[in-house]
Design a protein around this motif. Structure first.
Motif, PDB file in Angstrom:
ATOM      1  N   GLU B  60       0.840  -1.083  -0.114  1.00 12.56           N
ATOM      2  CA  GLU B  60       0.144  -0.083   0.033  1.00 12.56           C
ATOM      3  C   GLU B  60       0.907   1.070   0.070  1.00 12.56           C
ATOM      4  O   GLU B  60       1.751   1.230   0.852  1.00 12.56           O
ATOM      5  N   ARG B  61       0.629   1.965  -0.940  1.00 11.48           N
ATOM      6  CA  ARG B  61       1.518   3.190  -1.269  1.00 11.48           C
ATOM      7  C   ARG B  61       1.594   4.097  -0.180  1.00 11.48           C
ATOM      8  O   ARG B  61       0.747   4.463   0.574  1.00 11.48           O
ATOM      9  N   CYS B  62       3.001   4.575   0.052  1.00 10.90           N
ATOM     10  CA  CYS B  62       3.116   5.878   0.958  1.00 10.90           C
ATOM     11  C   CYS B  62       3.910   6.871   0.072  1.00 10.90           C
ATOM     12  O   CYS B  62       5.048   6.585   0.169  1.00 10.90           O
ATOM     13  N   ASP B  63       3.328   8.042  -0.114  1.00  6.28           N
ATOM     14  CA  ASP B  63       4.007   8.820  -1.358  1.00  6.28           C
ATOM     15  C   ASP B  63       4.821   9.691  -0.363  1.00  6.28           C
ATOM     16  O   ASP B  63       4.670  10.183   0.794  1.00  6.28           O
ATOM     17  N   THR B  64       6.128   9.855  -1.191  1.00  2.00           N
ATOM     18  CA  THR B  64       7.033  10.572  -0.361  1.00  2.00           C
ATOM     19  C   THR B  64       7.386  11.933  -1.148  1.00  2.00           C
ATOM     20  O   THR B  64       8.443  12.698  -0.655  1.00  2.00           O
ATOM     21  N   ARG B  65       6.720  12.224  -2.119  1.00  2.00           N
ATOM     22  CA  ARG B  65       7.192  13.370  -3.110  1.00  2.00           C
ATOM     23  C   ARG B  65       6.799  14.780  -2.364  1.00  2.00           C
ATOM     24  O   ARG B  65       5.873  14.854  -1.529  1.00  2.00           O
ATOM     25  N   VAL B  66       7.644  15.581  -2.701  1.00  2.00           N
ATOM     26  CA  VAL B  66       7.301  17.077  -2.268  1.00  2.00           C
ATOM     27  C   VAL B  66       7.871  17.901  -3.249  1.00  2.00           C
ATOM     28  O   VAL B  66       8.640  17.664  -3.984  1.00  2.00           O
ATOM     29  N   PRO B  76       9.039  25.455  -9.629  1.00  2.00           N
ATOM     30  CA  PRO B  76       9.261  24.937  -8.319  1.00  2.00           C
ATOM     31  C   PRO B  76      10.029  23.838  -8.405  1.00  2.00           C
ATOM     32  O   PRO B  76      10.166  22.980  -9.509  1.00  2.00           O
ATOM     33  N   VAL B  77      10.691  23.427  -7.297  1.00  2.00           N
ATOM     34  CA  VAL B  77      11.698  22.258  -7.162  1.00  2.00           C
ATOM     35  C   VAL B  77      10.703  21.226  -6.888  1.00  2.00           C
ATOM     36  O   VAL B  77      10.187  21.190  -5.749  1.00  2.00           O
ATOM     37  N   GLU B  78      10.897  19.864  -7.538  1.00  2.00           N
ATOM     38  CA  GLU B  78      10.200  18.564  -7.431  1.00  2.00           C
ATOM     39  C   GLU B  78      11.097  17.429  -6.848  1.00  2.00           C
ATOM     40  O   GLU B  78      12.035  17.224  -7.797  1.00  2.00           O
ATOM     41  N   LEU B  79      11.054  17.151  -5.860  1.00  2.00           N
ATOM     42  CA  LEU B  79      11.798  16.141  -5.279  1.00  2.00           C
ATOM     43  C   LEU B  79      10.944  14.699  -5.097  1.00  2.00           C
ATOM     44  O   LEU B  79       9.912  14.680  -4.643  1.00  2.00           O
ATOM     45  N   ALA B  80      11.679  13.443  -5.321  1.00  2.00           N
ATOM     46  CA  ALA B  80      10.952  12.391  -5.057  1.00  2.00           C
ATOM     47  C   ALA B  80      10.949  11.888  -3.581  1.00  2.00           C
ATOM     48  O   ALA B  80      10.166  11.427  -3.076  1.00  2.00           O
ATOM     49  N   ILE B  81      11.972  12.491  -2.871  1.00  2.00           N
ATOM     50  CA  ILE B  81      12.003  12.368  -1.325  1.00  2.00           C
ATOM     51  C   ILE B  81      12.082  13.505  -0.501  1.00  2.00           C
ATOM     52  O   ILE B  81      12.767  14.432  -1.211  1.00  2.00           O
ATOM     53  N   PRO B  82      11.750  13.815   0.505  1.00  2.00           N
ATOM     54  CA  PRO B  82      11.735  14.895   1.293  1.00  2.00           C
ATOM     55  C   PRO B  82      13.049  15.027   2.228  1.00  2.00           C
ATOM     56  O   PRO B  82      12.984  15.753   3.114  1.00  2.00           O
ATOM     57  N   VAL B  83      14.326  14.531   1.556  1.00  2.00           N
ATOM     58  CA  VAL B  83      15.260  14.538   2.330  1.00  2.00           C
ATOM     59  C   VAL B  83      16.466  15.119   1.553  1.00  2.00           C
ATOM     60  O   VAL B  83      16.498  14.481   0.488  1.00  2.00           O
ATOM     61  N   THR B  84      16.670  16.364   1.720  1.00  2.00           N
ATOM     62  CA  THR B  84      17.602  16.924   0.763  1.00  2.00           C
ATOM     63  C   THR B  84      19.049  17.063   1.444  1.00  2.00           C
ATOM     64  O   THR B  84      19.226  16.952   2.660  1.00  2.00           O
ATOM     65  N   ILE B  85      20.117  17.321   0.440  1.00  2.00           N
ATOM     66  CA  ILE B  85      21.439  17.446   0.866  1.00  2.00           C
ATOM     67  C   ILE B  85      21.697  18.806   1.208  1.00  2.00           C
ATOM     68  O   ILE B  85      21.478  19.979   0.568  1.00  2.00           O
ATOM     69  N   ALA B  86      22.065  19.251   2.593  1.00  2.00           N
ATOM     70  CA  ALA B  86      22.329  20.848   3.112  1.00  2.00           C
ATOM     71  C   ALA B  86      23.561  21.166   2.234  1.00  2.00           C
ATOM     72  O   ALA B  86      24.404  20.496   1.677  1.00  2.00           O
ATOM     73  N   GLY B  87      23.782  22.575   2.413  1.00  2.00           N
ATOM     74  CA  GLY B  87      24.643  23.068   1.853  1.00  2.00           C
ATOM     75  C   GLY B  87      26.045  22.885   2.577  1.00  2.00           C
ATOM     76  O   GLY B  87      26.370  22.898   3.580  1.00  2.00           O
ATOM     77  N   MET B  88      27.084  22.476   1.452  1.00  2.00           N
ATOM     78  CA  MET B  88      28.268  22.190   1.867  1.00  2.00           C
ATOM     79  C   MET B  88      29.419  22.783   0.927  1.00  2.00           C
ATOM     80  O   MET B  88      28.895  22.531  -0.328  1.00  2.00           O
ATOM     81  N   SER B  89      30.310  23.534   1.136  1.00  2.00           N
ATOM     82  CA  SER B  89      31.137  24.063   0.358  1.00  2.00           C
ATOM     83  C   SER B  89      32.174  23.133  -0.448  1.00  2.00           C
ATOM     84  O   SER B  89      32.610  22.442   0.222  1.00  2.00           O
ATOM     85  N   PHE B  90      32.476  23.489  -1.895  1.00  2.00           N
ATOM     86  CA  PHE B  90      33.586  23.052  -2.334  1.00  2.00           C
ATOM     87  C   PHE B  90      34.833  24.029  -1.715  1.00  2.00           C
ATOM     88  O   PHE B  90      34.518  25.212  -1.950  1.00  2.00           O
ATOM     89  N   GLY B  91      35.751  23.556  -1.297  1.00  2.00           N
ATOM     90  CA  GLY B  91      36.525  24.302  -0.341  1.00  2.00           C
ATOM     91  C   GLY B  91      36.674  23.549   1.041  1.00  2.00           C
ATOM     92  O   GLY B  91      37.615  23.106   1.392  1.00  2.00           O
ATOM     93  N   ALA B  92      35.416  23.572   1.846  1.00  2.00           N
ATOM     94  CA  ALA B  92      35.218  22.706   3.038  1.00  2.00           C
ATOM     95  C   ALA B  92      35.344  21.356   2.518  1.00  2.00           C
ATOM     96  O   ALA B  92      36.110  20.504   3.443  1.00  2.00           O
ATOM     97  N   LEU B  93      34.781  21.051   1.581  1.00  2.00           N
ATOM     98  CA  LEU B  93      34.714  19.473   0.855  1.00  2.00           C
ATOM     99  C   LEU B  93      35.693  19.499  -0.215  1.00  2.00           C
ATOM    100  O   LEU B  93      35.775  20.389  -0.924  1.00  2.00           O
ATOM    101  N   SER B  94      36.410  18.198  -0.279  1.00  2.00           N
ATOM    102  CA  SER B  94      36.843  17.922  -1.721  1.00  2.00           C
ATOM    103  C   SER B  94      36.031  18.087  -2.676  1.00  2.00           C
ATOM    104  O   SER B  94      34.786  17.637  -2.700  1.00  2.00           O
ATOM    105  N   ALA B  95      36.356  18.143  -4.040  1.00  2.00           N
ATOM    106  CA  ALA B  95      35.738  18.007  -5.329  1.00  2.00           C
ATOM    107  C   ALA B  95      35.166  16.585  -5.397  1.00  2.00           C
ATOM    108  O   ALA B  95      33.974  16.359  -5.690  1.00  2.00           O
TER     109      ALA B  95
END
Lengths: 238, 432, 298
Positions: B60-66, B76-95
């Protein structure tokens, strides 16, 4: 939209929205020829975000005072503001020229990467804040905290500079002819050598002031580079 | 009598005094708060029993779109799941790490976010949906990247340091990072705490207008802030014209800032969500201006609880880095050499990350295989989503977003007071 | 978080247009402050008479009846002019404290927004243009006035929480920004007998200036010391019986633009707000410097 004799299109903001004006200007691509299109914008009445995001060598003349962020993120266009400019004129400009015939409010040329911002009158506080390569020439004075965190580029003021000039400056260069109220943290006066005179002369030439102002009358300011890497003895500057 | 240790001057406090006296600099580190604060663990779901009917798992379906950014943006931005990746810089992180984030998020159907340092081509090409941060420093900010983005996130602050600016120490300012930020190589980068060309919501309203004009009113404008006075701050974000509000609690990580900032400024995300939602509700904007919350999200249970409290989506940062391989025990020897242990390493600013994630050292960053790490992130995101769905189905919901505060109870008096959720087994909400 | 407009008329010929000009200036500031708006106008007064601007926290108040009761209570003539949700009650100047106390004791729903020989304050929750229309601001004349559109930060959106604030006779203040030590200053003012009626940080600033004026300082001195004593971000525009002052905090992030001609001095948060003024094209435009009090007096 009216067409005047010299192929300059007139857009009156009394009858056209800023959105439509910007959409018209943004429709020109970067392959536009520099003589292809000229615009004259009437009745700006201090409206915000006029002529932002242009990506073509257009000529845009704005007949009157403008609000915040006029010419924001400009690329290639020549924008003349026949009046005063509000906060953040030419913010984050990439290239092109913005020429303010009157005064500019605070944060003129903020974070801009390239091009020339020429201000005939005074610029108020935080002129060239966080500048990243732009050249700013102000024929009047500049307000407090001008050149704050300036990374690269040149800031020239014919008149006086307010308090805390060049605070926390990186590699931007500042030239001031008038009195400097005070220098900000890590900003010092530096020797004006021949290469700087040459650089300044070229800037004055762009501002149509060559041979009208003597480059030797300017003083040069830049980073003492003491805050580049933390040292406890400089903690007072933080 | 055994010697007695002071509870006030405990081991950690004494060590910190000694460290400060020896070095003359405050402790700088990465990550979010390390001390125990009230969190989602203090909430429980009321699964269906007799009064409600559960949904069958898988069948039985449980919809996760947002959909994010429905207020003003044309696209608008359409996502399949309501879990996004937070802002992290190139610089703080490697390429490589940025690329892996993009790969993993795209596989799982969600977005990644740039950081204080601009947009890299690797990230744009790997992330199907990319949110472009607009920060006080404006490093690398340019109109071309702005137009390439799927949404713009104006950063007012972050949970680890509301009211503070960025800090990237010289060790990580490599040639490429320096070029992207227009800075000399190897210097400490001191990002401003306020935006250079606007201060306050009344001027932000004009800044948002400019950004919309720059992008033809297409892109959603997010506004990210650290949780401190969420009721008022969210109301001002709405009045300034934001499409989406991103609210980051004190558990949210940072690349580097003063430990005193991380541990003593801002509030836990648990205590911020209900106020933020109430603010939106009072303005009639709940679900019209979407709310993304972040700061210490680890599992599908956390996601489900955040959504039940009224959020539209969550953002993860630390958990995503761990999924990529951050603090992996297989590098234990290297962590020990750095004076720490796997699971505790937070000196991200020093650029010596054995896992090759928070570094610009080519030898170290080469350790991270972006394809494999992206796969791991996608696996993790899918597990988190399945977990959230499991809970939602147990509560009888065919959509994750139909979870509601009434599906929850609080385990502690503190959590009950902070979330206005009754204490388990009672009708009691302290302070109401 | 707000928009401010102020107009100080130097020559009498523009005085009849004060309200009209101020309302047009304020109209451009609606987006800076969509929550509420207010107008303070220094209008003609009668010698020996004082005006109290009243509003009520109830839906409707019968100010006419209230005026009659007040008149009987103080045994003196009282006139009442109603405007939308407010009324200006004119009483003998020497009985103003008596009237004020009677109102505080007997009309629990009524709030006194201003007191003075000339000052009238009109403020309400809602869209600024609608508020100006409802009060008929455009029909009012006077010597100077200030106006405000509010985007509420931390205190409630209510009519009494709207600007301008008045905490002394013929004194008023509007503010753009956010004070960071208003809670402490509020406690200090309380000890000095000045109790702000709202949670608004701006009312604390107004109360601070009132206290300093009571201590015998000039407005210029009070503004100067406020730079030391008030923390945070602010642009203040203040009005007194004869004058009009402007002050920005030392960091001066909040916008301010001024225009001066032979006819007037005008203040606004943004230039577009000055555009309705006559002769604006040839006016001298400038931005007030940080931490520097500016003052104009008749």
């Amino acid at each position: 939209m009216l067409r005047t004799s010299s192929d300059t299109r007139e857009i009156d903001l009394l009858t056209t929205s800023v959105r439509d004006l910007n959409a018209t200007l943004q429709a020109f691509g970067s392959n536009t020829r520099s003589d292809e299109a000229s615009f004259r914008v009437l009745t700006p009445n201090g409206a915000h975000a006029i002529a932002v995001g242009i990506d073509a060598p257009l000529n845009v003349e704005i007949a009157g005072h403008v609000g915040y962020y006029c010419g924001g993120m400009n690329k290639c266009a020549s924008i003349i503001i026949d009046g005063n400019a509000g906060q953040g004129v030419g913010e984050n400009m990439m290239s092109g020229v913005i020429h303010v015939k009157g005064d500019a409010s605070q944060c003129a040329g903020a974070t801009a990467h390239g091009g020339l911002l020429l201000i005939e009158g005074n610029a108020s506080a935080r002129c060239g804040i966080s500048m990243k390569g732009i050249d700013i020439v102000v024929k009047g004075g500049i307000g407090h905290l001008s050149g704050f965190m300036g990374q690269t580029g040149r800031l020239v003021a014919f008149g006086d500079a307010g308090e805390a000039l060049g605070d926390s400056i990186y590699e931007a260069r500042i030239y001031v002819r008038g009195k400097v109220e005070s220098l900000g943290a890590d900003c010092i006066e530096k020797e004006l050598r021949d290469e700087h005179r040459a650089e300044l002369f070229a800037l004055l030439k762009q501002a149509d002031e060559a041979h009208k102002a003597d480059v030797s009358e300017f003083r040069r300011y830049g980073s003492a580079r003491k805050l580049y890497n933390f040292h406890i003895d400089n903690a007072g500057a933080y | 009598m055994p010697p007695r240790r002071s509870a006030t001057f405990d081991e950690h406090a004494i060590a910190e005094i000694r460290r400060a006296a020896a070095t003359g600099i405050y402790d700088i580190r990465g990550g979010g708060t390390k001390r125990k604060v009230p969190h989602f663990d203090d909430l429980l779901f009321l699964g269906a029993s007799m009064s409600r009917y559960p949904l069958e798992g898988y069948r039985e379906r449980c919809d996760t779109r947002v959909i994010l950014g429905t207020r003003f943006a044309k696209k608008p931005v359409e996502l399949a799941i309501p879990v996004t990746i937070a802002g992290m810089s190139f610089g703080a992180l490697s390429a490589q790490a940025k690329e892996a984030l993009g790969r993993g998020a795209s596989l799982a159907g969600t977005s990644t976010t740039t950081g204080d340092g601009g947009m890299t081509p690797e990230e744009r090409s790997q992330s199907k949906t990319l949110i472009y941060q607009y920060l006080p420093s404006r490093y690398g900010m340019n109109p071309d990247d702005l137009r390439k983005a799927d949404a713009i996130e104006i950063v007012v602050g972050q949970g680890a340091k509301p009211g503070g600016g960025g800090m990237l120490l010289g060790q990580k300012i490599s040639d490429r990072v320096a070029k992207m930020r227009s800075l000399p190589k190897g210097i400490d980068q001191r990002s401003a705490c306020r935006h250079p060309d606007w201060t306050g919501a009344d001027d932000l309203e004009i800044k948002i207008l400019e950004l919309r004009e720059l992008t033809g009113w297409e892109k959603p404008i997010y506004l990210k802030m650290g949780a401190s006075r969420p009721y008022y701050d969210v109301a001002l974000a709405v009045k300034a014209g934001a499409d989406v509000v991103v609210l980051d609690g004190m558990q949210g990580g940072t690349a580097a800032t003063q430990d005193v900032f991380i541990e003593h400024v801002g509030i836990p995300i648990l205590s911020a969500i209900r106020s933020a939602v109430r603010s939106l509700q009072d303005l009639g904007m709940h679900r019209k201006v979407q709310l993304i919350v972040s700061g210490g999200i680890r599992s599908g249970a956390d996601v489900a609880k955040a959504l039940a409290l009224g959020a539209d989506a969550v953002a993860i940062g630390t958990a995503a880095l761990i999924a990529l391989g951050d603090n992996d025990p297989r590098y234990e020897d290297d962590y020990r050499a750095l004076g720490t242990t796997a699971g505790c390493y937070d000196d991200w600013h020093e650029g010596k990350d054995p896992a090759g994630i928070t570094t610009q050292d080519p030898a170290l960053s080469g350790r991270l295989d972006p394809v494999l790490a992206g796969r791991r992130l996608a696996n993790y995101l899918r597990v988190v989503t399945l977990e959230a769905q499991t809970i939602a189905r147990a509560c009888g919901k065919s959509r994750l977003h139909n979870l509601e505060p009434e599906d929850l109870v609080a385990l502690t008096v503190e959590a009950a007071a902070m979330t206005r959720i009754p204490l388990a087994g009672t009708d009691w909400i302290p302070g109401l | 978080m707000c928009g401010i407009a102020g107009l100080f008329i130097k020559r009498t010929r523009l005085q009849p247009r004060l309200g009209e000009l101020l309302a047009s200036m304020t109209s451009t500031l609606c987006s800076r402050g969509p929550d509420s708006a207010g107008f303070a106008l220094y209008t003609a007064g009668e010698p020996g008479r004082a005006k109290l601007t009243l509003t009520s926290v109830e839906e409707r108040a019968d100010f006419e009846a209230l005026g009659e009761m007040l008149s009987r209570a103080v045994s003196a003539p009282v006139s009442v002019v109603g405007r939308y949700t407010h009324a200006v009650v004119t009483v003998p100047a020497d009985l103003v404290n008596l009237c004020r106390n009677w109102l505080l004791e007997n009309a629990q729903d009524v709030r006194i927004l201003s007191e003075g020989g000339h000052l009238e304050i009109y403020k309400e929750v809602g869209y600024p243009d609608d508020i100006a229309r409802s009060f008929g601001i455009a029909s009012l004349g006077g010597t100077h006035g200030i106006a405000h559109t509010r985007m509420a930060t931390e205190s409630a959106v209510t009519a009494t929480g709207a600007h301008p604030f008045s905490t002394g006779p013929d004194q008023c203040l509007v503010h753009n920004g956010s004070l960071s030590n208003h809670a402490s200053v509020r406690r200090e003012l309380g000890r000095d007998g000045i109790v702000p009626q709202t949670e608004n940080d701006t009312e604390v600033a107004a109360g601070y200036l009132t206290r300093e004026l009571k201590r015998g300082r000039s407005l210029g001195e009070a503004l100067k010391s406020s730079v030391e004593d008030l923390d945070g971000f602010f642009t203040f525009v203040v009005g007194t019986k004869n004058g009009f002052g402007v002050l920005r905090d030392p960091i001066a992030c909040k916008p301010a633009v001024m225009a001066e001609t032979d006819d007037y001095v005008a203040f606004a948060s943004e230039y577009r707000s000055l555009t309705p003024l006559p002769g604006i094209k040839s006016a001298k435009l400038f931005e007030p410097k940080p931490a520097t009090p500016y003052f104009w007096e008749h």
